[in-house]
Scaffold this active site. Sequence first.
Site, PDB file in Angstrom:
ATOM      1  NE  ARG A  10      -9.788  45.369-117.222  1.00 52.90           N
ATOM      2  CZ  ARG A  10      -9.039  46.176-116.484  1.00 52.90           C
ATOM      3  NH1 ARG A  10      -8.883  45.942-115.188  1.00 52.90           N
ATOM      4  NH2 ARG A  10      -8.453  47.238-117.023  1.00 52.90           N
ATOM      5  NE  ARG A  11      -8.441  50.349-115.962  1.00 54.18           N
ATOM      6  CZ  ARG A  11      -7.774  50.929-116.938  1.00 54.18           C
ATOM      7  NH1 ARG A  11      -8.369  51.829-117.713  1.00 54.18           N
ATOM      8  NH2 ARG A  11      -6.501  50.628-117.164  1.00 54.18           N
ATOM      9  CE  LYS A  12     -20.909  51.616-114.655  1.00 52.57           C
ATOM     10  NZ  LYS A  12     -21.877  51.972-115.721  1.00 52.57           N
ATOM     11  CB  CYS A  37     -10.630  45.018-125.366  1.00 51.92           C
ATOM     12  SG  CYS A  37     -11.098  46.099-126.709  1.00 51.92           S
ATOM     13  NE  ARG A  92      -4.346  53.628-131.153  1.00 48.18           N
ATOM     14  CZ  ARG A  92      -4.735  53.684-129.871  1.00 48.18           C
ATOM     15  NH1 ARG A  92      -4.399  52.720-129.029  1.00 48.18           N
ATOM     16  NH2 ARG A  92      -5.451  54.700-129.440  1.00 48.18           N
ATOM     17  CE  LYS A 119      -4.611  48.193-121.895  1.00 47.71           C
ATOM     18  NZ  LYS A 119      -5.641  48.888-122.668  1.00 47.71           N
ATOM     19  CG  ASP A 120      -5.640  48.074-127.150  1.00 54.05           C
ATOM     20  OD1 ASP A 120      -6.398  48.050-126.165  1.00 54.05           O
ATOM     21  OD2 ASP A 120      -4.816  48.982-127.358  1.00 54.05           O
ATOM     22  NE  ARG A 133     -12.765  56.206-126.154  1.00 54.49           N
ATOM     23  CZ  ARG A 133     -13.116  56.150-127.442  1.00 54.49           C
ATOM     24  NH1 ARG A 133     -14.385  56.191-127.776  1.00 54.49           N
ATOM     25  NH2 ARG A 133     -12.201  56.048-128.382  1.00 54.49           N
ATOM     26  N   GLY A 134     -10.064  59.111-124.785  1.00 50.94           N
ATOM     27  CA  GLY A 134      -8.887  59.883-125.150  1.00 50.94           C
ATOM     28  C   GLY A 134      -7.608  59.154-124.793  1.00 50.94           C
ATOM     29  NE  ARG A 175      -7.112  57.377-121.290  1.00 52.07           N
ATOM     30  CZ  ARG A 175      -6.578  56.185-121.089  1.00 52.07           C
ATOM     31  NH1 ARG A 175      -7.069  55.392-120.146  1.00 52.07           N
ATOM     32  NH2 ARG A 175      -5.549  55.783-121.800  1.00 52.07           N
ATOM     33  CB  SER A 219      -1.424  57.906-128.649  1.00 53.84           C
ATOM     34  OG  SER A 219      -0.972  56.593-128.345  1.00 53.84           O
TER      35      SER A 219
END
Length: 528
Positions: free
Chosen positions: A132-134, A245, A10, A80-81, A150-151, A156, A12
């Site tokens: 998961r974090r939430k 995920c 990707r 993890k993706d 997002r981003g 972020r 990024s």
Amino acid sequence: MNRKLIIGTRGSELALWQANHIKDCLEKSGFETDLKIIKTQGDNIQHMRLDKLEGKGFFTKELEEELLAGTIDIAVHSHKDLPTINPPGLIIAAVSEREDPSELLLILKDCVDTKKKLNVKHNAIVGTSSNRRKAQLLSLRPDLEIEDLRGNINTRIQKLRDEQYDAIMIAKAGVERINIDISDFHVVEINPTEIIPAPAQGVLAVQIREGNDELKQILQGINNEEVAKAIAVERTVLNLFEGGCHMPLGCYCRFEEGQYEVWTSKAETGDDFPDRVFLSAKTTEGLAERIVALYKNKHSYPQTVFISRDITENSYLYRALEKHSIKLEGESLIRIYPTINKLDPFILKHLDWIFFSSKNGIENFFKLEPRLSKKTKFAVVGRGSEDMLRQYGYTASFTGQDEGIDTEEIGKIFAQENPNTTVLFPRAKGSLQTIQNQMSENIKVIDLPVYETVLVDNVSKSNAEVLIFTSPSNVDAYFANNLIDPEQQVISIGYSTGRKLEEYGVSYTLPYSPDELGLSEAVFALGL
């Protein structure tokens, strides 16, 4: 291999760092490589929550398609993706070393409240796109407002700088890999045993076409077999739950002192209170299956639990058990009385450290309204004491729980790390002084009994299926007149309490951490 290897990635900054890391490793071994940037569904769709996107692998599918088409030789992914099952024709040929899988909570400096857990103000708006974090954040701080974020990592962080949020949560590994400057924020690092990371967080996956044995052999030079073994447990748990995920699932496995230790957190949705499990074993064989069985065999959970401390309905343990209709009775079996009413200001002035081994020690010390030097630092045993200290506006510089739960070992590590210092130990009158006894000769120990415990007379027997004891004094108070039934199970909050139970011939389970997270994990693990 004589030709140039094409690595797909990707575009990024973080993805390019990851791909270049693998590129550098291969070029050091003499192989010529080049990068090809590929956009994915996850990159193109920025207006939707991740859990609303169709299917799985929305950060990986396009890379895998090009790999299958032969336009690239290698795809580099954040592990993890990846879906837990490779598409037909593809394999993971290598995994990287693991970066620190901890989470970072970045907080705007005017939104900090050091008296609160996680140091963020009441009702703060926290950005994350991870269910998961939430779920785990809300279990620790139910007052928080969680909003979608997002981003890429830079986007972020810029959204936080633009004050669209009060705080955001991101992976520490991403920040460290591209060396982002986050000095303008208050940063809270959260241990992976407290907020459990995504399976394989901090690990890179190198994917190739199946049957390319020559390339697979080349990649063995960068493969970390120990990491592969640990994340295989995490990803097997994810696979057995048939999750992607976006599932509110955290799983973290590590190998420590001859044992594989695994923490798992699972919720149904981001708004659901997560269930936590901790297990350890000498091998990984069947470990993931045992973890999943604990979640699925809910009929084996106890129905009644007694704990030897007063407990509120807002506490983590109460809420964790209430979710499964487990009745929790809480009653302290001791009474606390102060032993002094004044502190010597000269002693306080020349302290390097104050070391608290219990919440009672913290509470009774600060009742004396001490005037402390700004240079004085604080040490505690466990996250529970760390939270109590925070209520008085102070942050622990040493938390023994980061080192394990054996208080003797905690004392030894503290002594090794802090020679030639003066340490004050506020404690209970008549306490075992386990930590103090580990201090070396070059450490000046100031012993300060600030309270005493008095046992409650004629404590009634509890018929609960599980008994949790939170101090040696509570053990003495209970077993002065009561015996344990053969079917009752006992949990000791720590080693000192466990040793007292042993004096009464009582078998017990020891949680990993001497706090309510650890106690809830231990209760559910009894279902095995």
